[in-house]
Design a protein around this motif. Structure first.
Motif, PDB file in Angstrom:
ATOM      1  N   LEU A  98       0.830  -1.209   0.000  1.00 38.58           N
ATOM      2  CA  LEU A  98       0.000   0.000   0.000  1.00 38.58           C
ATOM      3  C   LEU A  98       0.865   1.259   0.000  1.00 38.58           C
ATOM      4  O   LEU A  98       0.562   2.230  -0.689  1.00 38.58           O
ATOM      5  CB  LEU A  98      -0.955   0.007   1.193  1.00 38.58           C
ATOM      6  CG  LEU A  98      -2.188  -0.883   1.064  1.00 38.58           C
ATOM      7  CD1 LEU A  98      -2.936  -0.966   2.396  1.00 38.58           C
ATOM      8  CD2 LEU A  98      -3.103  -0.369  -0.022  1.00 38.58           C
ATOM      9  N   ALA A  99       1.956   1.242   0.753  1.00 47.44           N
ATOM     10  CA  ALA A  99       2.854   2.400   0.797  1.00 47.44           C
ATOM     11  C   ALA A  99       3.532   2.619  -0.558  1.00 47.44           C
ATOM     12  O   ALA A  99       3.643   3.757  -1.030  1.00 47.44           O
ATOM     13  CB  ALA A  99       3.903   2.212   1.890  1.00 47.44           C
ATOM     14  N   ILE A 100       3.952   1.539  -1.192  1.00 45.19           N
ATOM     15  CA  ILE A 100       4.585   1.650  -2.517  1.00 45.19           C
ATOM     16  C   ILE A 100       3.564   2.168  -3.527  1.00 45.19           C
ATOM     17  O   ILE A 100       3.862   3.056  -4.337  1.00 45.19           O
ATOM     18  CB  ILE A 100       5.163   0.287  -2.944  1.00 45.19           C
ATOM     19  CG1 ILE A 100       6.340  -0.073  -2.050  1.00 45.19           C
ATOM     20  CG2 ILE A 100       5.578   0.307  -4.413  1.00 45.19           C
ATOM     21  CD1 ILE A 100       6.803  -1.513  -2.170  1.00 45.19           C
ATOM     22  N   LEU A 101       2.360   1.632  -3.470  1.00 41.33           N
ATOM     23  CA  LEU A 101       1.299   2.058  -4.371  1.00 41.33           C
ATOM     24  C   LEU A 101       0.971   3.534  -4.171  1.00 41.33           C
ATOM     25  O   LEU A 101       0.823   4.282  -5.135  1.00 41.33           O
ATOM     26  CB  LEU A 101       0.050   1.197  -4.160  1.00 41.33           C
ATOM     27  CG  LEU A 101      -1.141   1.465  -5.058  1.00 41.33           C
ATOM     28  CD1 LEU A 101      -0.789   1.226  -6.518  1.00 41.33           C
ATOM     29  CD2 LEU A 101      -2.309   0.596  -4.641  1.00 41.33           C
ATOM     30  N   ALA A 102       0.885   3.959  -2.922  1.00 45.11           N
ATOM     31  CA  ALA A 102       0.595   5.367  -2.627  1.00 45.11           C
ATOM     32  C   ALA A 102       1.688   6.275  -3.183  1.00 45.11           C
ATOM     33  O   ALA A 102       1.393   7.312  -3.794  1.00 45.11           O
ATOM     34  CB  ALA A 102       0.450   5.576  -1.125  1.00 45.11           C
ATOM     35  N   LEU A 118      -8.412   3.013   1.513  1.00 47.88           N
ATOM     36  CA  LEU A 118      -9.323   4.102   1.144  1.00 47.88           C
ATOM     37  C   LEU A 118      -8.626   5.459   1.165  1.00 47.88           C
ATOM     38  O   LEU A 118      -8.878   6.307   0.305  1.00 47.88           O
ATOM     39  CB  LEU A 118     -10.537   4.108   2.076  1.00 47.88           C
ATOM     40  CG  LEU A 118     -11.478   2.913   1.908  1.00 47.88           C
ATOM     41  CD1 LEU A 118     -12.543   2.922   2.990  1.00 47.88           C
ATOM     42  CD2 LEU A 118     -12.088   2.902   0.530  1.00 47.88           C
ATOM     43  N   VAL A 119      -7.751   5.657   2.133  1.00 49.52           N
ATOM     44  CA  VAL A 119      -7.017   6.927   2.231  1.00 49.52           C
ATOM     45  C   VAL A 119      -6.108   7.111   1.011  1.00 49.52           C
ATOM     46  O   VAL A 119      -5.880   8.228   0.566  1.00 49.52           O
ATOM     47  CB  VAL A 119      -6.213   6.995   3.551  1.00 49.52           C
ATOM     48  CG1 VAL A 119      -5.160   8.078   3.533  1.00 49.52           C
ATOM     49  CG2 VAL A 119      -7.151   7.187   4.726  1.00 49.52           C
ATOM     50  N   ILE A 120      -5.630   6.027   0.459  1.00 52.20           N
ATOM     51  CA  ILE A 120      -4.806   6.104  -0.747  1.00 52.20           C
ATOM     52  C   ILE A 120      -5.684   6.291  -1.985  1.00 52.20           C
ATOM     53  O   ILE A 120      -5.393   7.107  -2.860  1.00 52.20           O
ATOM     54  CB  ILE A 120      -3.937   4.834  -0.887  1.00 52.20           C
ATOM     55  CG1 ILE A 120      -2.907   4.791   0.236  1.00 52.20           C
ATOM     56  CG2 ILE A 120      -3.278   4.758  -2.255  1.00 52.20           C
ATOM     57  CD1 ILE A 120      -2.237   3.451   0.400  1.00 52.20           C
TER      58      ILE A 120
END
Length: 179
Positions: free
Chosen positions: A22-26, A142-144
Motif C-alpha cells: 500500500l505504501a509503494i502504491l501510494a 481508502l485513504v490512498i
C-alpha cells in the motif's frame, strides 16, 4: 511532531505486511498523479496565452516540419500527439491503480478477520489485534484511493480542457487561412 510520527509508525506496523504494498502504491500514485497534473497545468497555461502559444507553435513547426510541408490539420494532429504523449496512458494507470488500493485494503480486512476468528478460542487480545489489523488496512486502502482518484479526475478534466483549447486554436487558424 515526534508523537505524530510515532503514532503513524505504530499504526503502519500494526496494519501488517499488506501496508508495504500500500505504501509503494501510494508513492507511485501520488508522484505520477501530481507530475501529470502539473504538466497538464503548464501546457494549459501555454495554450491560454497567445504569445506563448504562437512562440511554441512556431518552434514546433520549425523543428518538426520541413519548410511548411504540412497543412494545419496535420500539424495540429502531430502537436496533440506530442503534447499528450503518455498522459492518457498515465491517467488510465492512475485510475486502475487507485481502484487496486481498496482491494489490497480488503485483502487486509479478510486476513485480519481470519486472524481474529482463528484466535477467538481463548485469546481475546488476538481477536482485538486481528480486528485492528483489518480496520487499519481498509482505512489505508481508502485513504490512498480517494485522493488519487480525485487527482486523476482533475487531471482528466485538465486534459479535456487542453484538447478544447487546441481545437479552438486549430479552428481559428483554419478560418484565418494561416498556414
Amino acid at each position: 511532531m515526534e508523537g505524530f510520527v510515532r503514532i503513524f509508525v505504530d499504526m503502519f506496523e500494526s496494519g501488517g505486511v499488506l501496508m508495504y504494498p500500500l505504501a509503494i502504491l501510494a508513492s507511485y500514485l501520488y508522484y505520477t498523479g501530481f507530475k501529470t497534473f502539473f504538466r497538464l497545468r503548464a501546457i494549459n497555461k501555454i495554450c491560454s496565452n497567445d504569445s506563448l502559444f504562437n512562440s511554441a507553435y512556431t518552434k514546433f513547426v520549425e523543428t518538426e516540419f520541413d519548410n511548411a510541408s504540412g497543412d494545419i490539420k496535420s500539424i495540429f494532429g502531430r502537436l496533440r500527439l506530442e503534447l499528450l504523449a503518455g498522459i492518457e496512458r498515465r491517467l488510465l494507470m492512475l485510475k486502475i491503480l487507485s481502484s487496486v488500493a481498496p482491494l489490497i485494503g480488503l485483502l487486509g480486512t479478510v486476513s485480519g478477520m481470519m486472524l481474529s476468528i482463528s484466535s477467538a478460542a481463548g485469546n481475546t487480545s488476538g481477536v482485538a489485534d486481528g480486528i485492528s489489523k483489518a480496520l487499519i488496512t481498509t482505512q489505508a486502502g481508502l485513504v490512498i484511493a480517494i485522493p488519487s482518484w480525485i487527482i486523476a479526475m482533475v487531471a482528466t478534466s485538465q486534459m479535456q480542457t487542453l484538447l478544447i483549447k487546441i481545437a479552438q486554436r486549430e479552428t481559428a487558424m483554419i478560418k484565418g487561412g494561416v498556414q
